[in-house]
Design an enzyme around this catalytic site. Structure first.
Site, mmCIF file in Angstrom:
data_model
loop_
_atom_site.group_PDB
_atom_site.id
_atom_site.type_symbol
_atom_site.label_atom_id
_atom_site.label_comp_id
_atom_site.label_asym_id
_atom_site.label_seq_id
_atom_site.Cartn_x
_atom_site.Cartn_y
_atom_site.Cartn_z
ATOM 1 N N THR A 1 9.419 -6.807 10.357
ATOM 2 C CA THR A 1 10.370 -5.843 11.289
ATOM 3 C C THR A 1 9.358 -5.495 12.478
ATOM 4 O O THR A 1 8.419 -4.874 12.400
ATOM 5 C CB THR A 1 10.578 -4.675 10.395
ATOM 6 N N SER B 1 0.793 -1.000 -0.223
ATOM 7 C CA SER B 1 0.002 -0.033 -0.011
ATOM 8 C C SER B 1 0.808 1.159 0.039
ATOM 9 O O SER B 1 0.545 2.288 -0.809
ATOM 10 C CB SER B 1 -1.017 0.103 0.950
ATOM 11 N N GLY C 1 8.617 -3.752 16.038
ATOM 12 C CA GLY C 1 8.790 -2.455 16.583
ATOM 13 C C GLY C 1 8.121 -1.245 15.843
ATOM 14 O O GLY C 1 8.183 -0.299 16.192
ATOM 15 N N HIS D 1 7.544 -10.868 0.088
ATOM 16 C CA HIS D 1 6.373 -10.293 0.868
ATOM 17 C C HIS D 1 6.784 -10.470 2.322
ATOM 18 O O HIS D 1 7.169 -11.755 2.685
ATOM 19 C CB HIS D 1 5.057 -10.960 0.667
ATOM 20 N N GLN E 1 -5.070 -12.357 5.540
ATOM 21 C CA GLN E 1 -4.100 -12.284 4.525
ATOM 22 C C GLN E 1 -3.628 -13.609 4.344
ATOM 23 O O GLN E 1 -2.998 -13.697 3.153
ATOM 24 C CB GLN E 1 -3.090 -11.224 4.915
ATOM 25 N N ASP F 1 -36.653 23.140 12.375
ATOM 26 C CA ASP F 1 -36.115 22.922 11.402
ATOM 27 C C ASP F 1 -36.462 23.823 9.983
ATOM 28 O O ASP F 1 -36.973 23.391 9.036
ATOM 29 C CB ASP F 1 -36.066 21.333 10.774
HETATM 30 C C1 SPV Z 1 -32.002 16.665 7.553
HETATM 31 O O1 SPV Z 1 -31.395 15.656 8.321
HETATM 32 O O2 SPV Z 1 -32.135 17.685 7.877
HETATM 33 C C2 SPV Z 1 -32.329 16.485 6.289
HETATM 34 C C3 SPV Z 1 -32.948 15.006 5.935
HETATM 35 O O3 SPV Z 1 -32.761 17.378 5.479
HETATM 36 S S1 SPV Z 1 -34.790 14.796 6.379
HETATM 37 O O4 SPV Z 1 -34.821 15.255 7.693
HETATM 38 O O5 SPV Z 1 -35.118 13.326 5.901
HETATM 39 O O6 SPV Z 1 -35.345 15.851 5.272
HETATM 40 MG MG MG Z 2 -32.245 19.211 6.397
#
Ligand code: SPV
Ligand code: MG
Length: 437
Positions: free
Chosen positions: A127, A2, A129, A93, A102, A209
Protein backbone atom coordinates in the site's frame (compact mmCIF):
# COMPACT_ATOMS: atom_id res chain seq x y z
CA UNK A 1 3.93 -9.33 11.02
CA UNK A 2 5.57 -7.11 13.61
CA UNK A 3 2.28 -5.19 13.91
CA UNK A 4 3.70 -2.49 16.15
CA UNK A 5 2.09 0.36 14.27
CA UNK A 6 -0.96 -1.06 12.51
CA UNK A 7 -1.85 0.85 9.35
CA UNK A 8 -4.19 0.40 6.34
CA UNK A 9 -1.47 -1.58 4.52
CA UNK A 10 -1.70 -4.31 7.19
CA UNK A 11 -5.50 -4.32 7.05
CA UNK A 12 -5.39 -4.70 3.27
CA UNK A 13 -3.21 -7.82 3.57
CA UNK A 14 -5.35 -9.32 6.33
CA UNK A 15 -8.51 -8.69 4.31
CA UNK A 16 -7.04 -10.50 1.31
CA UNK A 17 -6.07 -13.43 3.58
CA UNK A 18 -9.56 -13.42 5.08
CA UNK A 19 -11.19 -13.55 1.61
CA UNK A 20 -8.93 -16.45 0.61
CA UNK A 21 -10.00 -18.32 3.74
CA UNK A 22 -13.69 -17.63 3.05
CA UNK A 23 -13.28 -18.92 -0.55
CA UNK A 24 -11.82 -22.19 0.74
CA UNK A 25 -14.58 -22.54 3.31
CA UNK A 26 -17.21 -22.06 0.60
CA UNK A 27 -15.59 -24.42 -1.89
CA UNK A 28 -14.48 -27.18 0.44
CA UNK A 29 -17.00 -26.81 3.27
CA UNK A 30 -14.26 -26.88 5.90
CA UNK A 31 -13.23 -24.31 8.50
CA UNK A 32 -10.31 -22.20 7.30
CA UNK A 33 -8.44 -19.74 9.52
CA UNK A 34 -6.29 -16.67 9.07
CA UNK A 35 -3.28 -17.23 11.32
CA UNK A 36 -0.86 -14.37 11.94
CA UNK A 37 2.74 -15.28 12.72
CA UNK A 38 3.58 -12.43 15.07
CA UNK A 39 7.30 -11.71 15.41
CA UNK A 40 8.49 -11.84 19.00
CA UNK A 41 10.49 -8.97 20.51
CA UNK A 42 13.60 -11.15 20.19
CA UNK A 43 13.01 -11.82 16.49
CA UNK A 44 12.44 -8.11 15.80
CA UNK A 45 15.44 -6.99 17.86
CA UNK A 46 17.66 -9.30 15.80
CA UNK A 47 17.38 -6.88 12.87
CA UNK A 48 15.91 -3.55 14.00
CA UNK A 49 14.88 -1.47 16.99
CA UNK A 50 12.53 -2.91 19.59
CA UNK A 51 8.84 -2.38 18.85
CA UNK A 52 7.00 0.23 20.92
CA UNK A 53 4.62 -2.41 22.26
CA UNK A 54 5.81 -5.70 23.72
CA UNK A 55 4.73 -9.05 22.27
CA UNK A 56 1.67 -9.51 24.48
CA UNK A 57 0.40 -6.01 23.76
CA UNK A 58 0.84 -6.46 20.00
CA UNK A 59 -0.80 -9.89 20.22
CA UNK A 60 -3.83 -8.42 21.96
CA UNK A 61 -4.23 -5.81 19.21
CA UNK A 62 -3.84 -8.25 16.32
CA UNK A 63 -6.06 -11.01 17.67
CA UNK A 64 -8.85 -8.49 18.04
CA UNK A 65 -8.72 -7.43 14.39
CA UNK A 66 -11.78 -8.73 12.60
CA UNK A 67 -9.90 -10.47 9.77
CA UNK A 68 -7.69 -12.46 12.16
CA UNK A 69 -8.66 -15.85 13.63
CA UNK A 70 -5.51 -16.72 15.53
CA UNK A 71 -2.09 -15.33 16.45
CA UNK A 72 0.98 -17.50 16.97
CA UNK A 73 4.51 -16.41 17.87
CA UNK A 74 7.14 -16.28 15.16
CA UNK A 75 10.32 -16.71 17.20
CA UNK A 76 12.81 -16.09 14.39
CA UNK A 77 12.92 -13.98 11.24
CA UNK A 78 12.52 -17.06 9.05
CA UNK A 79 8.92 -18.13 8.33
CA UNK A 80 10.02 -21.71 7.77
CA UNK A 81 9.38 -23.19 11.26
CA UNK A 82 5.79 -21.87 11.35
CA UNK A 83 5.09 -22.87 7.74
CA UNK A 84 6.30 -26.40 8.44
CA UNK A 85 4.14 -26.57 11.55
CA UNK A 86 0.95 -25.21 9.96
CA UNK A 87 1.32 -26.39 6.36
CA UNK A 88 -0.92 -23.52 5.17
CA UNK A 89 -2.94 -23.36 1.96
CA UNK A 90 -1.69 -19.81 1.42
CA UNK A 91 1.10 -17.62 2.73
CA UNK A 92 0.14 -13.96 2.38
CA UNK A 93 2.81 -11.24 2.57
CA UNK A 94 3.10 -7.73 1.09
CA UNK A 95 5.19 -7.59 -2.07
CA UNK A 96 7.63 -5.08 -0.54
CA UNK A 97 9.86 -8.00 0.48
CA UNK A 98 10.78 -8.80 -3.12
CA UNK A 99 13.72 -6.39 -2.90
CA UNK A 100 16.39 -5.70 -0.31
CA UNK A 101 17.44 -7.92 2.56
CA UNK A 102 13.98 -9.46 3.02
CA UNK A 103 14.29 -11.13 -0.41
CA UNK A 104 16.32 -13.96 1.19
CA UNK A 105 13.52 -14.60 3.70
CA UNK A 106 11.04 -14.59 0.83
CA UNK A 107 13.07 -17.11 -1.17
CA UNK A 108 13.16 -19.35 1.89
CA UNK A 109 9.33 -19.24 2.03
CA UNK A 110 9.12 -20.21 -1.67
CA UNK A 111 11.60 -23.09 -1.13
CA UNK A 112 9.78 -24.31 1.98
CA UNK A 113 6.39 -24.36 0.23
CA UNK A 114 7.95 -26.21 -2.69
CA UNK A 115 9.49 -28.73 -0.33
CA UNK A 116 6.15 -29.28 1.42
CA UNK A 117 4.43 -29.69 -1.96
CA UNK A 118 1.56 -27.59 -0.65
CA UNK A 119 0.70 -23.92 -0.24
CA UNK A 120 0.76 -20.88 -2.48
CA UNK A 121 2.49 -17.56 -1.87
CA UNK A 122 0.18 -14.55 -2.36
CA UNK A 123 1.83 -11.14 -2.43
CA UNK A 124 -0.60 -8.21 -2.37
CA UNK A 125 0.81 -4.97 -3.70
CA UNK A 126 2.34 -2.84 -0.98
CA UNK A 127 0.00 0.00 0.00
CA UNK A 128 1.54 3.25 -1.16
CA UNK A 129 1.65 6.39 0.92
CA UNK A 130 1.83 4.75 4.34
CA UNK A 131 4.62 2.82 5.98
CA UNK A 132 5.78 1.77 9.41
CA UNK A 133 9.00 3.70 8.79
CA UNK A 134 7.07 6.93 8.27
CA UNK A 135 4.87 6.27 11.31
CA UNK A 136 8.00 5.53 13.30
CA UNK A 137 9.49 8.87 12.41
CA UNK A 138 6.25 10.59 13.42
CA UNK A 139 6.19 8.71 16.73
CA UNK A 140 9.79 9.64 17.38
CA UNK A 141 9.01 13.28 16.82
CA UNK A 142 6.27 13.05 19.48
CA UNK A 143 8.66 11.43 21.98
CA UNK A 144 8.22 8.73 24.59
CA UNK A 145 6.48 8.53 27.95
CA UNK A 146 8.44 8.23 31.19
CA UNK A 147 7.20 4.70 31.88
CA UNK A 148 7.79 3.43 28.38
CA UNK A 149 11.39 4.70 28.44
CA UNK A 150 12.02 3.31 31.92
CA UNK A 151 10.89 -0.20 30.96
CA UNK A 152 12.85 -0.25 27.68
CA UNK A 153 16.11 -1.45 29.22
CA UNK A 154 14.65 -4.63 30.69
CA UNK A 155 12.87 -5.35 27.43
CA UNK A 156 16.08 -4.87 25.50
CA UNK A 157 18.04 -7.14 27.86
CA UNK A 158 15.42 -9.85 27.34
CA UNK A 159 15.46 -9.38 23.58
CA UNK A 160 19.15 -9.25 22.63
CA UNK A 161 22.83 -9.01 23.50
CA UNK A 162 25.03 -7.09 23.41
CA UNK A 163 23.36 -3.82 24.30
CA UNK A 164 25.70 -0.99 23.35
CA UNK A 165 25.40 1.98 25.70
CA UNK A 166 27.14 5.30 25.02
CA UNK A 167 28.17 7.97 27.48
CA UNK A 168 26.29 11.24 27.02
CA UNK A 169 26.95 14.32 29.10
CA UNK A 170 24.43 16.73 27.57
CA UNK A 171 21.52 16.86 25.14
CA UNK A 172 23.72 17.34 22.09
CA UNK A 173 25.96 14.34 22.79
CA UNK A 174 22.80 12.33 23.48
CA UNK A 175 21.33 13.37 20.12
CA UNK A 176 24.49 12.12 18.42
CA UNK A 177 24.27 8.85 20.37
CA UNK A 178 20.56 8.52 19.58
CA UNK A 179 21.05 8.90 15.82
CA UNK A 180 24.39 7.16 15.14
CA UNK A 181 23.93 3.94 13.15
CA UNK A 182 25.79 1.58 10.84
CA UNK A 183 24.55 -1.17 8.54
CA UNK A 184 26.34 -4.49 8.84
CA UNK A 185 25.19 -7.54 6.86
CA UNK A 186 21.68 -6.19 6.56
CA UNK A 187 21.47 -5.47 10.26
CA UNK A 188 21.05 -1.93 11.50
CA UNK A 189 23.32 -1.40 14.50
CA UNK A 190 22.65 1.51 16.83
CA UNK A 191 23.41 2.42 20.42
CA UNK A 192 20.70 1.00 22.62
CA UNK A 193 20.85 3.68 25.28
CA UNK A 194 22.81 6.23 27.24
CA UNK A 195 25.23 6.20 30.18
CA UNK A 196 25.17 9.11 32.56
CA UNK A 197 28.78 8.89 33.74
CA UNK A 198 29.88 10.41 37.03
CA UNK A 199 33.29 11.02 35.47
CA UNK A 200 32.13 12.93 32.40
CA UNK A 201 29.20 14.62 34.11
CA UNK A 202 31.51 16.08 36.75
CA UNK A 203 34.37 16.77 34.31
CA UNK A 204 32.06 18.70 31.98
CA UNK A 205 31.21 20.88 35.00
CA UNK A 206 34.90 21.33 35.78
CA UNK A 207 34.58 19.28 38.97
CA UNK A 208 36.46 16.17 40.16
CA UNK A 209 34.84 12.73 40.02
CA UNK A 210 34.39 12.45 43.80
CA UNK A 211 30.61 12.53 44.22
CA UNK A 212 30.79 16.35 44.32
CA UNK A 213 28.03 17.02 41.78
CA UNK A 214 24.67 16.73 43.46
CA UNK A 215 21.81 14.60 42.20
CA UNK A 216 19.52 17.52 41.33
CA UNK A 217 22.13 19.02 39.10
CA UNK A 218 22.73 15.72 37.32
CA UNK A 219 18.99 15.16 36.90
CA UNK A 220 18.68 18.57 35.21
CA UNK A 221 21.10 17.39 32.53
CA UNK A 222 19.21 14.11 32.18
CA UNK A 223 15.92 15.95 31.79
CA UNK A 224 17.46 17.92 28.94
CA UNK A 225 18.69 14.68 27.38
CA UNK A 226 15.24 13.13 27.74
CA UNK A 227 13.57 16.11 26.10
CA UNK A 228 15.21 15.33 22.77
CA UNK A 229 15.70 11.53 22.79
CA UNK A 230 13.75 8.28 23.23
CA UNK A 231 16.34 5.70 24.34
CA UNK A 232 16.83 4.36 27.88
CA UNK A 233 19.47 5.67 30.29
CA UNK A 234 21.65 3.97 32.90
CA UNK A 235 22.72 6.22 35.76
CA UNK A 236 26.12 6.06 37.43
CA UNK A 237 25.33 6.79 41.08
CA UNK A 238 28.91 6.31 42.34
CA UNK A 239 28.64 4.58 45.76
CA UNK A 240 24.95 5.41 46.07
CA UNK A 241 25.83 7.43 49.18
CA UNK A 242 24.44 6.59 52.60
CA UNK A 243 21.93 3.75 52.67
CA UNK A 244 19.16 6.07 53.88
CA UNK A 245 19.89 8.57 51.10
CA UNK A 246 20.10 5.89 48.41
CA UNK A 247 16.47 4.95 48.99
CA UNK A 248 15.45 8.53 48.11
CA UNK A 249 17.75 8.67 45.10
CA UNK A 250 16.16 5.54 43.62
CA UNK A 251 12.75 7.19 43.65
CA UNK A 252 14.09 10.40 42.12
CA UNK A 253 15.71 8.42 39.32
CA UNK A 254 12.56 6.42 38.64
CA UNK A 255 10.46 9.56 38.60
CA UNK A 256 12.28 10.97 35.57
CA UNK A 257 12.24 7.65 33.69
CA UNK A 258 15.80 6.42 34.21
CA UNK A 259 15.93 2.64 33.63
CA UNK A 260 18.75 1.53 35.90
CA UNK A 261 21.19 2.74 38.51
CA UNK A 262 24.67 1.32 39.01
CA UNK A 263 26.23 1.64 42.45
CA UNK A 264 29.81 0.65 43.21
CA UNK A 265 30.94 -1.20 46.32
CA UNK A 266 33.25 1.50 47.63
CA UNK A 267 33.03 3.56 50.77
CA UNK A 268 34.52 6.80 52.04
CA UNK A 269 35.69 9.47 49.61
CA UNK A 270 35.12 7.90 46.21
CA UNK A 271 37.85 8.19 43.60
CA UNK A 272 37.55 7.16 39.95
CA UNK A 273 38.08 3.42 39.50
CA UNK A 274 40.52 3.83 36.64
CA UNK A 275 42.99 5.22 39.20
CA UNK A 276 42.95 1.79 40.89
CA UNK A 277 45.28 1.48 43.85
CA UNK A 278 47.30 4.53 42.72
CA UNK A 279 45.08 6.44 45.16
CA UNK A 280 43.55 5.42 48.48
CA UNK A 281 40.22 3.70 47.79
CA UNK A 282 38.29 1.55 50.20
CA UNK A 283 35.94 -1.24 49.24
CA UNK A 284 32.71 -1.54 51.19
CA UNK A 285 32.14 -4.70 53.25
CA UNK A 286 29.83 -7.22 51.64
CA UNK A 287 27.16 -6.99 54.32
CA UNK A 288 26.81 -3.25 54.26
CA UNK A 289 26.69 -3.13 50.45
CA UNK A 290 24.05 -5.87 50.42
CA UNK A 291 22.03 -3.77 52.89
CA UNK A 292 22.25 -0.84 50.49
CA UNK A 293 21.00 -2.95 47.58
CA UNK A 294 18.11 -4.23 49.69
CA UNK A 295 17.17 -0.70 50.80
CA UNK A 296 17.13 0.44 47.17
CA UNK A 297 14.99 -2.48 46.06
CA UNK A 298 12.54 -1.83 48.89
CA UNK A 299 12.30 1.85 47.94
CA UNK A 300 11.62 1.47 44.24
CA UNK A 301 8.09 2.00 43.00
CA UNK A 302 8.10 0.53 39.51
CA UNK A 303 8.83 -3.13 38.78
CA UNK A 304 11.04 -2.40 35.79
CA UNK A 305 13.66 -0.16 37.41
CA UNK A 306 16.97 -1.98 37.86
CA UNK A 307 19.60 -1.72 40.56
CA UNK A 308 22.93 -2.97 39.28
CA UNK A 309 25.74 -3.72 41.73
CA UNK A 310 29.23 -2.82 40.61
CA UNK A 311 32.12 -4.90 41.87
CA UNK A 312 35.47 -3.17 42.38
CA UNK A 313 37.47 -6.25 43.46
CA UNK A 314 39.51 -6.51 40.26
CA UNK A 315 40.18 -2.75 40.25
CA UNK A 316 41.53 -3.01 43.80
CA UNK A 317 43.51 -6.23 43.17
CA UNK A 318 41.38 -8.32 45.51
CA UNK A 319 41.21 -11.18 43.01
CA UNK A 320 38.61 -13.26 41.19
CA UNK A 321 37.48 -15.19 44.24
CA UNK A 322 36.49 -12.01 46.04
CA UNK A 323 34.80 -10.65 42.89
CA UNK A 324 32.73 -13.81 42.43
CA UNK A 325 31.80 -14.04 46.10
CA UNK A 326 30.53 -10.46 45.98
CA UNK A 327 28.70 -11.01 42.68
CA UNK A 328 26.63 -13.84 44.13
CA UNK A 329 26.05 -12.04 47.43
CA UNK A 330 24.85 -8.88 45.65
CA UNK A 331 22.62 -10.89 43.32
CA UNK A 332 21.13 -12.75 46.28
CA UNK A 333 20.41 -9.42 48.00
CA UNK A 334 18.20 -8.43 45.10
CA UNK A 335 20.54 -6.74 42.60
CA UNK A 336 18.98 -6.93 39.13
CA UNK A 337 22.37 -7.16 37.51
CA UNK A 338 26.06 -6.87 38.26
CA UNK A 339 28.83 -4.82 36.76
CA UNK A 340 32.36 -6.13 36.82
CA UNK A 341 35.08 -3.55 36.26
CA UNK A 342 38.76 -3.82 35.34
CA UNK A 343 41.50 -1.41 34.35
CA UNK A 344 43.77 -3.96 32.69
CA UNK A 345 44.79 -3.34 29.09
CA UNK A 346 43.63 -6.77 28.00
CA UNK A 347 40.28 -8.36 28.71
CA UNK A 348 41.57 -11.62 30.19
CA UNK A 349 40.53 -10.98 33.79
CA UNK A 350 37.07 -9.90 32.65
CA UNK A 351 36.74 -12.99 30.46
CA UNK A 352 37.90 -15.18 33.34
CA UNK A 353 35.25 -13.63 35.59
CA UNK A 354 32.51 -13.97 32.96
CA UNK A 355 33.37 -17.61 32.42
CA UNK A 356 33.21 -18.46 36.13
CA UNK A 357 30.08 -16.37 36.75
CA UNK A 358 28.18 -17.77 33.79
CA UNK A 359 28.94 -21.35 34.85
CA UNK A 360 26.92 -20.70 38.00
CA UNK A 361 24.43 -18.15 36.72
CA UNK A 362 23.20 -18.01 33.15
CA UNK A 363 20.60 -15.30 33.55
CA UNK A 364 21.64 -12.37 35.79
CA UNK A 365 22.53 -9.49 33.47
CA UNK A 366 26.22 -8.55 33.49
CA UNK A 367 27.57 -5.11 32.57
CA UNK A 368 31.15 -4.39 31.47
CA UNK A 369 32.98 -1.14 30.72
CA UNK A 370 35.79 -1.74 28.23
CA UNK A 371 37.63 1.58 28.60
CA UNK A 372 41.08 0.05 29.24
CA UNK A 373 40.57 -3.29 27.50
CA UNK A 374 39.39 -1.59 24.32
CA UNK A 375 40.52 -4.08 21.70
CA UNK A 376 37.74 -6.57 22.45
CA UNK A 377 34.51 -6.04 20.51
CA UNK A 378 31.06 -5.75 22.01
CA UNK A 379 30.03 -8.91 20.14
CA UNK A 380 32.93 -10.87 21.64
CA UNK A 381 32.10 -9.64 25.13
CA UNK A 382 28.49 -10.73 24.56
CA UNK A 383 29.66 -14.14 23.36
CA UNK A 384 31.59 -14.43 26.63
CA UNK A 385 28.41 -13.75 28.62
CA UNK A 386 28.16 -9.96 29.01
CA UNK A 387 24.80 -8.32 28.33
CA UNK A 388 25.54 -4.60 28.45
CA UNK A 389 28.65 -2.92 27.10
CA UNK A 390 29.14 0.67 28.25
CA UNK A 391 31.40 3.06 26.34
CA UNK A 392 31.78 5.24 29.40
CA UNK A 393 33.63 8.42 28.48
CA UNK A 394 34.60 8.52 24.79
CA UNK A 395 32.15 11.28 23.81
CA UNK A 396 33.55 13.82 26.25
CA UNK A 397 37.19 12.79 25.74
CA UNK A 398 36.86 13.21 21.98
CA UNK A 399 35.01 16.53 22.29
CA UNK A 400 37.77 17.88 24.54
CA UNK A 401 40.49 17.00 22.01
CA UNK A 402 38.54 18.60 19.16
CA UNK A 403 37.73 21.79 21.08
CA UNK A 404 41.26 22.22 22.48
CA UNK A 405 42.78 21.93 19.03
CA UNK A 406 40.41 24.56 17.63
CA UNK A 407 41.04 26.95 20.54
CA UNK A 408 44.83 26.58 20.10
CA UNK A 409 44.50 26.99 16.33
CA UNK A 410 42.64 30.30 16.54
CA UNK A 411 45.32 31.72 18.84
CA UNK A 412 48.17 30.42 16.69
CA UNK A 413 46.84 31.84 13.42
CA UNK A 414 45.18 34.85 14.97
CA UNK A 415 42.10 34.01 12.88
CA UNK A 416 39.71 31.10 12.36
CA UNK A 417 40.32 30.34 8.66
CA UNK A 418 42.78 27.51 9.35
CA UNK A 419 40.55 25.62 11.75
CA UNK A 420 37.40 25.96 9.62
CA UNK A 421 37.90 22.44 8.20
CA UNK A 422 37.69 21.03 11.74
CA UNK A 423 34.25 22.55 12.24
CA UNK A 424 30.82 21.67 10.98
CA UNK A 425 29.57 24.26 8.52
CA UNK A 426 27.32 27.10 9.67
CA UNK A 427 24.67 25.71 7.31
CA UNK A 428 24.93 22.32 9.03
CA UNK A 429 24.69 23.68 12.54
CA UNK A 430 21.71 25.85 11.60
CA UNK A 431 19.85 22.84 10.21
CA UNK A 432 20.98 20.36 12.87
CA UNK A 433 18.24 21.10 15.37
CA UNK A 434 14.69 21.21 14.06
CA UNK A 435 13.10 24.60 14.62
CA UNK A 436 16.31 26.62 14.24
CA UNK A 437 15.39 27.85 10.80
C1 SPV B 1 32.17 6.60 34.99
O1 SPV B 1 32.03 6.68 33.77
O2 SPV B 1 32.07 7.57 35.75
C2 SPV B 1 32.48 5.31 35.62
C3 SPV B 1 33.20 4.30 34.85
O3 SPV B 1 32.17 5.14 36.77
S1 SPV B 1 34.87 4.49 35.24
O4 SPV B 1 35.26 5.86 34.94
O5 SPV B 1 35.61 3.54 34.45
O6 SPV B 1 35.03 4.23 36.66
MG1 MG C 1 31.64 6.89 37.79
Amino acid sequence: MSADLIHPGHINILKIAHNLAKDIEKKEKIKCEVIVGLLTDKAIASYKRLPYMNYNQRKEVVENLKFVDKVIPQEVLSYEPNIRKIKPDFVVHGDDWKHGRQSITRQNVIDTLKDLGKGELIEPHYTEGISSTQLNENARAIGITTNARLSLLRRLINAKAPLRILETHNALSALIAQNASVNKNGEKIEFDGFWSSSLTDSTSRGKPDIEAVELTSRLNTINEIFEVTTKPLIYDADTGGKIEHFAFSVRSLERVGISAVIIEDKTGLKKNSLLGNDVAQEQDCVKSFCDKIRAGKLAQITTDFMIIARIESLILNKGQKDALHRAFAYRDSGADGIMIHSRHKDASEILEFLDAFRRADSSTPVVVVPTSFNDITASNLANAGANIIIYANQMLRSAFVAMSSVAQGILEHDRSKEIESKCMSIKQILSLIPGTI
